[in-house]
Design an enzyme around this catalytic site. Sequence first.
Site, short mmCIF file in Angstrom:
data_model
loop_
_atom_site.label_atom_id
_atom_site.label_comp_id
_atom_site.label_asym_id
_atom_site.label_seq_id
_atom_site.Cartn_x
_atom_site.Cartn_y
_atom_site.Cartn_z
CD GLU A 285 -3.04 0.96 2.22
OE1 GLU A 285 -3.85 0.02 2.03
OE2 GLU A 285 -3.11 1.72 3.21
CD GLN B 283 11.18 36.59 -9.41
OE1 GLN B 283 11.30 37.14 -8.32
NE2 GLN B 283 12.10 36.67 -10.36
#
Length: 377
Positions: A240, A277
């Site tokens: 898992e 940015q």
Amino acid sequence: MDFSWTENQNELYAKVLALAKEKLNSSAKEPEMAQNLWHLCGELGILGLCVPKRYGGMGLDALTTTRVIEAYGRGCEDMGFVFATLAHLFACTMPILEYGTELLKEAILPQLCSGEWKGANAITEKEAGSDVFALRTKAVRDGKSYVLTGHKIYVTNAPLADVFVVYASTNPTHGYLGITAFIVEKNTPGVIVGKPFSKMGLDSTFASSVYFKDCHVPEGNKLGNEGQGAQVFQSSMQWERACLFAAYVGMMERQLEQTIGYTRSRRQFGRAISKNQAISHRIADMKLRLESARLLLYRACWLFDQGKNPVLDVSMSKLAISEAAIQSSLDAIQIHGGIGFLTEFGIERGLRDAIPSTIFSGTSEMQRELIARELGL
């Protein structure tokens, strides 16, 4: 070091991605619709990816299984349903495959791989969470059967499940060496399934408590030997932790694509916000997290397939993916601004679905403990 995929692996990825986008984005919150989607997953092979073909699976190794699950998580936007089906595969189907008798495997695995039956793992209790082997559920031998008595909580798929993998103490004085795993069918007298929990995320994962009251289970329904339950559970958790979290890698890739598309089309102050940015650097961080987590995932699964001890790498992979999924979901919300906060656009759902990934299959704290232990600390 070869980072390429085979033609077959690429074909599987493309097929599952396309069909998941096309067929698996209907609501799985209603039981009738959920049943149809389970059958579709069975037809796609998702419910038996790493199960041998003779039992109805696809017979894939861990790395290929992971690659297919990545496509599944990228294509299907309902992470609750994705988690439910993968918990079914790794926490129920795989323990039966690895530790069940041939009779059990032949009777149960084809039903689980097709989606006709749904499986659940019942181990967690009120006093046995991270300390998973502090179980109070007992299994007392009675002739050729065992009598189970106890209460399990947070059982994924319990309200839908046809079969449970149940962990109980058969010898309390032996601690985790006294735990045994059993297969219990839902219609067994003494099995009582509670009401589904209401959760903050993974909405399509049905989960509830399960009670066992003088529940008689045949001796042949044991997984492995008496006292081998800890080994059965640890093996299922390795599967898992190694493979299921590929779905979150797929989710992060979908999230990144959607966010980039939004920033290119959204304009503020006369230009696309992707040119700012502050936005582009946040997206760069999302990409960095995605690729770093992906590489850890692939290495962990490669080690798994090589038969080497994967505990350190699997724990690092699980930790990196789950925590990256939360931070990238927060970034996606921030970049989308107001619409990222509104439920109708689905941006915030990524965060709600990511938060439990740091809890199930072993918390982030437990993964750090495992990493430290493997480092000899």
